[in-house]
Design a protein around this motif. Structure first.
Motif, PDB file in Angstrom:
ATOM      1  N   PHE A   1      66.609  41.228  16.042  1.00 30.84           N
ATOM      2  CA  PHE A   1      66.946  41.608  17.418  1.00 30.84           C
ATOM      3  C   PHE A   1      68.400  41.299  17.767  1.00 30.84           C
ATOM      4  CE2 PHE A   1      62.344  40.713  17.470  1.00 30.84           C
ATOM      5  CZ  PHE A   1      61.913  42.002  17.771  1.00 30.84           C
TER       6      PHE A   1
ATOM      7  N   ASN B   1      64.763  47.709  19.145  1.00 33.51           N
ATOM      8  CA  ASN B   1      65.395  46.681  19.972  1.00 33.51           C
ATOM      9  C   ASN B   1      65.326  47.046  21.447  1.00 33.51           C
ATOM     10  OD1 ASN B   1      67.637  44.366  18.704  1.00 33.51           O
ATOM     11  ND2 ASN B   1      66.514  45.698  17.296  1.00 33.51           N
ATOM     12  N   GLN B   2      65.537  48.327  21.754  1.00 31.28           N
ATOM     13  CA  GLN B   2      65.465  48.766  23.146  1.00 31.28           C
ATOM     14  C   GLN B   2      64.051  48.637  23.696  1.00 31.28           C
ATOM     15  OE1 GLN B   2      68.320  49.959  25.149  1.00 31.28           O
ATOM     16  NE2 GLN B   2      66.723  49.182  26.519  1.00 31.28           N
TER      17      GLN B   2
ATOM     18  N   ALA C   1      63.460  45.037  24.444  1.00 28.53           N
ATOM     19  CA  ALA C   1      64.245  44.664  25.630  1.00 28.53           C
ATOM     20  C   ALA C   1      63.567  45.161  26.897  1.00 28.53           C
ATOM     21  CB  ALA C   1      65.658  45.235  25.518  1.00 28.53           C
TER      22      ALA C   1
ATOM     23  N   LEU D   1      69.352  43.156  21.048  1.00 31.17           N
ATOM     24  CA  LEU D   1      68.540  42.937  22.248  1.00 31.17           C
ATOM     25  C   LEU D   1      69.235  42.112  23.330  1.00 31.17           C
ATOM     26  CD1 LEU D   1      64.779  42.394  22.417  1.00 31.17           C
ATOM     27  CD2 LEU D   1      66.226  40.663  23.491  1.00 31.17           C
TER      28      LEU D   1
END
Length: 576
Positions: A236, A211-212, A215, A239
């Motif tokens: 996500f 997710n990071q 992002a 996110l």
């Protein structure tokens, strides 16, 4: 007496001037978007008026939203016009796990495929209309061979309407984030599908890391401090808050394509608080139905300290407000040119019957799904078996064709499910087959859209028996394919589409007898009744198409962006 009268007149005049000035401030929005000032200069008598005007403004906004999309048809041109008028110059970024185009190596070279995905079916036409950038996991064997130095390429092939930015994952990351946390944990949790969710610490760490990474890609692709970011689905959940941290002015629309469970069921998740906090980084959070919105709001109320305004479906958390709204997703309605290019219904039926070796007078039922335990394929087969037991006159004439694209075969639950379906299919065929007749044809392979459309046009009925589904676009694709106004849709009451498609035969897929009866009724339905039902269904799907789904979300996004800008200007004036 005169002195007292004079003092009274002066006080009244001053009070009137203060009230008028306050009312003017209300009209300028200076207390509509922020609390009334306190202290000796405050006008407490204005508080009720401010609240009334504030509520009336929200009511007008709600009325405006409800009025959109029902009086004129939504299409790509209208969506582009909306973008130009409401979100002019704003960048659109889509984030999803599945990419809209996959490049694969074959013996004949690199080929381009479109995945079997309801999400791609819905979002891809929107991106063609809006342009922008789509960020997704690059999963094809030749995906790396066709991107530029920034892992980007223009799609669709030959049209180049928007950019696709691919993110690369290691096998370990894909196993933990996608197969593990997302599909062994969140998928069964949200579908309440009688499959026990599995939550591992290592999967959670992978989910957070991926997710990071996505992002960070959003931030890197953003050309301004306030892009419009469309986050797609349960892969996500974290996110939105991650993007919000780096781009606080961004408008983040998160659409949750699967159901949302009740608070008790969601409480199974060990990281329920982190999931909810991540999702509340969204400006707007969309679900398919009001029921799922209600479940989400109640879940937040159970597990977080947040201010909830039930009347307007908003949640205030950490000084940020999130609108929770229902946006029933749909399909792109085929245009006249596309429909003219289709083979006739008779031609489609002839091709299908010849290819599968079916009798000429066959009553053909079709199901089109991924090999997933939430789709009710087993229940569907049980109903077919019961139909042939209860009405033996259909033996030799009724044929059920199930297209089941393999999916998530790395997971034991999915492998076991596919094996079980194959066993049940073999059992039914062993019981009811005759020379030249096989009642069930299981086509366990991915079918391209043209092949699916041919099946829909050839069929007498389409059977959708989801045990729990956010929407289910197969039902709408079948309706769109039937420009001859024939064919019957059998639809599970547990699919979100059942709330819109009332003219289908609505069934409880857990009730084998009821579903078998629906199969018999569909097979026996007079053409005139089929015509009436299908005409109504087609009108509904045509009006509530994918561009209306996107348009409603983008209208809300534009309204919220405008409100944020007005609030910022008002605060600047107050400081000055």
């Amino acid at each position: 007496g005169l002195v007292i009268a004079g003092i009274t007149v002066v006080v009244a005049q001053l009070s009137w001037r203060g009230w008028v000035n306050g009312a003017r401030a209300l009209m300028r929005g200076e207390v509509l978007f922020s609390p009334l000032p306190s202290g000796p200069t405050a006008s407490p008598e204005l508080a009720p008026l401010a609240n009334e005007l504030r509520n009336r403004m929200r009511d007008l906004e709600d009325e405006f939203r409800r009025s959109q999309g029902v009086h004129s048809e939504w299409n790509a041109e209208r969506l582009r016009a909306l973008l130009n008028t409401h979100i002019s110059g704003d960048q659109v970024i889509v984030v999803s796990n599945r990419e809209p185009y996959i490049h694969e190596r074959t013996a004949d070279g690199v080929v381009v495929k479109r995945p079997a995905s309801g999400l791609v079916t819905a979002v891809e036409p929107v991106m063609r209309a809006c342009s922008g950038t789509w960020i997704a996991h690059g999963s094809g064997s030749a995906d790396r061979d066709v991107v530029d130095a920034n892992d980007r390429l223009q799609v669709p092939p030959g049209h180049d309407d928007y950019w696709l930015r691919r993110i690369w994952l290691t096998p370990e990351e894909e196993q933990g984030y996608y197969y593990g946390f997302a599909n062994e944990g969140m998928w069964p949790l949200c579908h309440v599908a009688h499959v026990r969710p599995v939550f591992r610490e290592s999967d959670w760490e992978a989910y957070k890391a991926v997710n990071q990474r996505f992002a960070d890609a959003v931030v890197a692709e953003a050309r301004s401090e306030d892009p419009l970011v469309l986050v797609q689905d349960y892969h996500f959940a974290l996110l939105p808050a991650m993007v919000r941290e780096k781009l606080p002015q961004a408008t983040i629309l998160t659409f949750w394509h699967i159901p949302w469970p009740n608070p008790e069921s969601f409480g199974i998740c060990p990281w329920r608080k982190e999931i909810l906090e991540g999702m509340l980084g969204s400006t707007i959070l969309g679900f398919h139905t009001r029921y799922h919105c209600k479940n989400f709001i109640e879940t937040v109320d159970r597990y977080l300290e947040a201010r909830i305004e039930h009347e307007h479906s908003t949640i205030a958390f950490r000084e940020k407000e999130t609108l929770v709204e229902s946006y029933p997703i749909s399909i792109e309605w085929p245009d006249e040119d596309a429909m003219r290019s289709w083979p006739s219904v008779q031609a489609c039926r002839l091709r299908v019957t010849e290819r599968l070796g079916l009798p000429a007078d066959v009553c053909l039922a079709v199901g089109v799904d991924r090999f997933d335990y939430t789709k009710g394929i087993l229940e569907r087969l049980n109903a077919v078996e019961r139909l042939l037991e209860k009405w033996p006159q259909w033996i030799g004439r009724f044929v059920f064709v199930q297209v089941a694209a393999p999916t998530r075969s790395a997971l034991e639950e999915y492998r076991s499910f596919q094996e079980r379906i194959e066993r049940v299919t073999a059992r039914i065929n062993e019981r009811f087959s005759r020379p030249g007749y096989q009642p069930v044809h299981l086509l366990a392979a991915h079918h391209e859209p043209d092949a699916v459309n041919e099946l829909f046009r050839a069929a007498d009925m389409c059977v959708v028996t989801s045990l729990h589904d956010g929407m289910n676009l197969v039902s709408k694709e079948f309706v769109a394919a039937r420009d001859d106004l024939q064919g019957v849709l059998i639809l599970s009451r547990f699919a979100g589409a059942a709330r819109e498609l009332a003219e289908a035969l609505i069934v409880n897929p857990y009730h084998v007898e009821e579903t078998a009866d629906a199969l018999h009724r569909a097979a026996s339905m007079p053409p005139a009744e089929q015509r009436e039902r299908m005409a109504s269904l087609r009108s509904t799907v045509r009006e509530s198409n994918v561009f209306r789904w996107a348009g409603r979300m983008l209208l809300d996004a534009g309204r919220w962006r405008l409100r944020a800008r007005i609030e910022a200007r008002v605060r600047r004036h107050q400081v000055e």
